[in-house]
Design a protein around this motif. Structure first.
Motif, PDB file in Angstrom:
ATOM      1  N   UNK A  52     125.497 -57.548 -23.482  1.00 12.37           N
ATOM      2  CA  UNK A  52     124.108 -57.269 -23.129  1.00 12.37           C
ATOM      3  C   UNK A  52     123.581 -58.437 -22.315  1.00 12.37           C
ATOM      4  N   UNK A  53     122.803 -58.123 -21.265  1.00 14.97           N
ATOM      5  CA  UNK A  53     122.239 -59.152 -20.399  1.00 14.97           C
ATOM      6  C   UNK A  53     120.719 -59.103 -20.471  1.00 14.97           C
ATOM      7  N   UNK A  54     120.113 -60.260 -20.647  1.00 16.08           N
ATOM      8  CA  UNK A  54     118.664 -60.410 -20.544  1.00 16.08           C
ATOM      9  C   UNK A  54     118.399 -61.662 -19.725  1.00 16.08           C
ATOM     10  N   UNK A  55     117.875 -61.480 -18.519  1.00 22.20           N
ATOM     11  CA  UNK A  55     117.662 -62.614 -17.626  1.00 22.20           C
ATOM     12  C   UNK A  55     118.978 -63.260 -17.247  1.00 22.20           C
ATOM     13  N   UNK A  56     119.091 -64.557 -17.498  1.00 29.13           N
ATOM     14  CA  UNK A  56     120.331 -65.282 -17.197  1.00 29.13           C
ATOM     15  C   UNK A  56     121.232 -65.446 -18.415  1.00 29.13           C
ATOM     16  N   UNK A  57     120.896 -64.740 -19.493  1.00 24.91           N
ATOM     17  CA  UNK A  57     121.682 -64.857 -20.715  1.00 24.91           C
ATOM     18  C   UNK A  57     122.563 -63.635 -20.916  1.00 24.91           C
ATOM     19  N   UNK A  66     132.161 -61.541 -36.854  1.00 24.38           N
ATOM     20  CA  UNK A  66     130.817 -61.352 -37.430  1.00 24.38           C
ATOM     21  C   UNK A  66     129.777 -62.269 -36.794  1.00 24.38           C
ATOM     22  N   UNK A  67     129.749 -62.256 -35.469  1.00 22.53           N
ATOM     23  CA  UNK A  67     128.807 -63.133 -34.776  1.00 22.53           C
ATOM     24  C   UNK A  67     128.486 -62.578 -33.388  1.00 22.53           C
ATOM     25  N   UNK A  68     127.462 -63.165 -32.788  1.00 28.48           N
ATOM     26  CA  UNK A  68     127.077 -62.838 -31.417  1.00 28.48           C
ATOM     27  C   UNK A  68     127.033 -64.136 -30.628  1.00 28.48           C
ATOM     28  N   UNK A  69     127.651 -64.120 -29.459  1.00 25.15           N
ATOM     29  CA  UNK A  69     127.701 -65.299 -28.604  1.00 25.15           C
ATOM     30  C   UNK A  69     126.638 -65.188 -27.519  1.00 25.15           C
ATOM     31  N   UNK A  70     125.875 -66.247 -27.334  1.00 28.65           N
ATOM     32  CA  UNK A  70     124.889 -66.293 -26.252  1.00 28.65           C
ATOM     33  C   UNK A  70     125.415 -67.241 -25.181  1.00 28.65           C
ATOM     34  N   UNK A  71     125.610 -66.708 -23.977  1.00 26.70           N
ATOM     35  CA  UNK A  71     126.187 -67.462 -22.866  1.00 26.70           C
ATOM     36  C   UNK A  71     125.179 -67.473 -21.731  1.00 26.70           C
ATOM     37  N   UNK A  72     124.858 -68.639 -21.220  1.00 28.22           N
ATOM     38  CA  UNK A  72     123.847 -68.778 -20.177  1.00 28.22           C
ATOM     39  C   UNK A  72     124.502 -69.021 -18.827  1.00 28.22           C
ATOM     40  N   UNK A  73     124.020 -68.285 -17.819  1.00 33.78           N
ATOM     41  CA  UNK A  73     124.506 -68.446 -16.444  1.00 33.78           C
ATOM     42  C   UNK A  73     123.525 -69.313 -15.675  1.00 33.78           C
ATOM     43  N   UNK A  74     124.000 -70.464 -15.231  1.00 36.78           N
ATOM     44  CA  UNK A  74     123.128 -71.399 -14.528  1.00 36.78           C
ATOM     45  C   UNK A  74     123.949 -72.191 -13.525  1.00 36.78           C
ATOM     46  N   UNK A 105     112.122 -58.545 -23.641  1.00 35.35           N
ATOM     47  CA  UNK A 105     111.651 -59.566 -22.714  1.00 35.35           C
ATOM     48  C   UNK A 105     110.969 -60.739 -23.422  1.00 35.35           C
ATOM     49  N   UNK A 106     110.592 -60.560 -24.685  1.00 38.13           N
ATOM     50  CA  UNK A 106     110.007 -61.658 -25.465  1.00 38.13           C
ATOM     51  C   UNK A 106     111.063 -62.463 -26.206  1.00 38.13           C
ATOM     52  N   UNK A 107     112.308 -62.098 -26.059  1.00 37.87           N
ATOM     53  CA  UNK A 107     113.388 -62.819 -26.723  1.00 37.87           C
ATOM     54  C   UNK A 107     113.721 -62.306 -28.105  1.00 37.87           C
ATOM     55  N   UNK A 108     113.043 -61.270 -28.577  1.00 35.40           N
ATOM     56  CA  UNK A 108     113.380 -60.685 -29.869  1.00 35.40           C
ATOM     57  C   UNK A 108     114.742 -60.002 -29.787  1.00 35.40           C
ATOM     58  N   UNK A 109     115.538 -60.154 -30.834  1.00 37.92           N
ATOM     59  CA  UNK A 109     116.918 -59.682 -30.820  1.00 37.92           C
ATOM     60  C   UNK A 109     117.081 -58.538 -31.814  1.00 37.92           C
ATOM     61  N   UNK A 110     117.652 -57.434 -31.333  1.00 32.84           N
ATOM     62  CA  UNK A 110     117.973 -56.282 -32.172  1.00 32.84           C
ATOM     63  C   UNK A 110     119.498 -56.211 -32.306  1.00 32.84           C
ATOM     64  N   UNK A 332     143.332 -54.641 -20.112  1.00 40.75           N
ATOM     65  CA  UNK A 332     144.182 -54.058 -21.144  1.00 40.75           C
ATOM     66  C   UNK A 332     143.420 -53.002 -21.936  1.00 40.75           C
ATOM     67  N   UNK A 333     142.138 -53.293 -22.228  1.00 43.48           N
ATOM     68  CA  UNK A 333     141.298 -52.341 -22.952  1.00 43.48           C
ATOM     69  C   UNK A 333     139.843 -52.632 -22.589  1.00 43.48           C
ATOM     70  N   UNK A 334     139.419 -52.102 -21.422  1.00 43.83           N
ATOM     71  CA  UNK A 334     138.055 -52.330 -20.950  1.00 43.83           C
ATOM     72  C   UNK A 334     137.089 -51.552 -21.827  1.00 43.83           C
ATOM     73  N   UNK A 335     136.169 -52.256 -22.498  1.00 41.56           N
ATOM     74  CA  UNK A 335     135.349 -51.595 -23.512  1.00 41.56           C
ATOM     75  C   UNK A 335     133.848 -51.674 -23.257  1.00 41.56           C
ATOM     76  N   UNK A 336     133.379 -52.622 -22.430  1.00 42.28           N
ATOM     77  CA  UNK A 336     131.946 -52.744 -22.210  1.00 42.28           C
ATOM     78  C   UNK A 336     131.671 -53.285 -20.811  1.00 42.28           C
ATOM     79  N   UNK A 337     130.566 -52.800 -20.208  1.00 42.28           N
ATOM     80  CA  UNK A 337     130.173 -53.258 -18.877  1.00 42.28           C
ATOM     81  C   UNK A 337     128.683 -53.565 -18.876  1.00 42.28           C
ATOM     82  N   UNK A 338     128.304 -54.611 -18.160  1.00 39.56           N
ATOM     83  CA  UNK A 338     126.901 -54.986 -17.964  1.00 39.56           C
ATOM     84  C   UNK A 338     126.742 -55.488 -16.529  1.00 39.56           C
ATOM     85  N   UNK A 339     125.510 -55.763 -16.139  1.00 37.97           N
ATOM     86  CA  UNK A 339     125.274 -56.340 -14.816  1.00 37.97           C
ATOM     87  C   UNK A 339     124.251 -57.451 -14.927  1.00 37.97           C
ATOM     88  N   UNK A 340     124.393 -58.428 -14.058  1.00 39.87           N
ATOM     89  CA  UNK A 340     123.426 -59.516 -13.918  1.00 39.87           C
ATOM     90  C   UNK A 340     123.100 -59.581 -12.435  1.00 39.87           C
TER      91      UNK A 340
END
Length: 445
Positions: A52-57, A66-74, A105-110, A332-340
């Motif tokens: 999932x992409x929100x802004x540059x994240x 059992x986790x979610x990784x937040x990666x920033x593009x800068x 857009x307020x940064x709340x995470x679902x 090998x097993x493409x499972x998800x796509x997003x765009x930035x």
């Protein structure tokens, strides 16, 4: 064809009027591949499920850990900035096989916290706000666990989720967590043989005794900027594809009707020649995920061949590229796509790799021509489509784009010229429209 520019070429193609392959210049190229080691993770990604992409994240759902990784593009780099695995103010505090994430857009995470049987909402600091749990409504089978697998959230905070074993459609919750029903129930798909046999050869008693056809589940959902839900479906009879019965891509309005525009000769189904390729690829395209760019172009991810199929707002195929394998740009097993922006980001579950594709000059020209037409700059759009033709003389959409722009000039000469471009594209519908306008002006003269 594009000039040799020292870049490795990937297999990019389109179809002509006769549905024959036409190789084309690359619309996208691989600019980066992110692996666990390069991101500095303490343990490698394990069965990651979603992006999932929100802004540059960029958020990566690392399900097996059992986790979610937040990666920033800068500044051209992708850096791991946070690992989300523990929430504040709710029990259980840890995630259990999460499968999807959405950030407003307020940064709340679902988070679709699957094995905890909830969709949980936290603020940007991971403080608990509310959760969406199993509906108590009689329309939901209470014997089933509530296992949310995919989710989207609209601007009003309404949550739409796919749930494992629920085939009544997309589960809808209001912002106050109230369950309000289902959206876009997936129609039953069965073969022509089954239909004929059931309709003409079975008695009424046999039909009543026969096990009911059960609607199938959607595979994935995505919400565009206008709050329409794009849904992908991989359960269908493959011979229903070309007749637009299977509808592997749908655009659902508020009441669940499919309003996807399909103005090409064939509906957007991905590969057209899966029968001939059965020995290598085993069947038609199966769209694992979909993303929608800000210019209404949508890109569907085919898990069967590891390919990306791009379509414009009219359902006309722009390009296809990608393959299976272990090299950059292959999956090998493409499972998800997003765009930035216009960059495309693809998650390979088996490899635990995230591939970044960036548009080439050719790809950017297609985007710019499409965007110029949408904002009413018809002359500019025609000029850009002519630049596309210089790089790919077999690109029918460029002929159509120039023809559509000429029709907007509303003159006798422009209609005549538009008809010539539509004729080169074998576009009978637009040719007919141009001819009717040409005939009207001719009669008036």
């Amino acid at each position: 064809q594009a000039a040799d520019d020292a870049y490795a070429s990937t297999y990019t193609y389109n179809y002509d009027y006769w549905q024959d392959y036409r190789e084309s210049p690359d619309a996208y190229r691989v600019t980066d591949v992110l692996y666990s080691t390069g991101l500095g993770l303490d343990k490698a990604m394990r069965r990651p499920q979603s992006l999932f992409v929100q802004g540059n994240d960029l958020y990566v759902v690392d399900t097996g850990n059992n986790r979610i990784l937040q990666i920033t593009h800068e500044n051209g780099d992708y850096t791991l900035t946070r690992i989300i695995d523990t929430l504040q103010g709710v029990e259980p505090a840890t995630l259990n096989s999460p499968s999807d994430v959405n950030v407003d857009k307020d940064g709340n995470i679902y988070i679709a916290d699957t094995n905890n049987e909830r969709v949980v909402m936290v603020d940007k600091d991971l403080n608990f706000i509310k959760k969406f749990t199993k509906p108590s409504d009689s329309t939901f089978d209470q014997s089933l666990a509530f296992l949310p697998s995919k989710l989207v959230v609209d601007v009003s905070g309404r949550v739409f989720t796919l749930a494992t074993n629920v085939n009544k459609g997309i589960v809808k919750f209001e912002a106050d967590t109230t369950f309000t029903g289902y959206v876009g129930a997936n129609k039953v798909s069965y073969s022509l043989y089954e239909y004929i046999w059931k309709t003409f050869f079975m008695t009424k008693e046999q039909r009543e005794q026969q096990e009911s056809f059960v609607p199938t589940e959607y595979r994935n959902i995505y919400m565009d900027e206008d709050s329409f839900i794009y849904a992908t479906n991989v359960s269908f009879s493959e011979y229903d594809l070309v007749w637009d019965v299977a509808q592997p891509i749908r655009r659902l309005n508020g009441i669940g009707n499919d309003i996807l525009i399909k103005n090409d000769r064939y509906p957007p189904i991905g590969e057209l020649y899966w029968v001939e390729q059965a020995k290598d690829y085993h069947g038609p395209s199966k769209f694992e995920d979909i993303t929608v760019l800000d210019n209404d172009i949508y890109v569907a991810l085919d898990n069967t061949r590891g390919r990306l199929f791009g379509y414009d707002s009219q359902g006309i195929m722009l390009w296809a590229f990608g393959t299976t394998g272990n090299s950059d740009g292959a999956f090998s097993n493409a499972i998800s796509i997003e765009h930035m922006g216009n960059d495309l980001i693809v998650l390979d579950q088996n490899e635990g790799a995230i591939t970044i594709f960036t548009p080439t000059e050719y790809g950017n020209l297609i985007f710019s021509a499409n965007e110029a037409y949408l904002r009413g700059d018809y002359d500019g759009s025609a000029d850009l489509w002519k630049e596309v033709l210089k790089r790919n003389a077999n690109y029918n959409l460029a002929f159509i784009g120039i023809g559509r722009s000429l029709m907007r000039e509303d003159t006798y000469e422009s209609y005549v010229e538009a008809m010539e471009y539509f004729k080169m594209a074998m576009d009978r519908d637009n040719y007919g429209r141009a001819f009717r306008l040409f005939r009207k002006v001719w009669v008036e003269k």
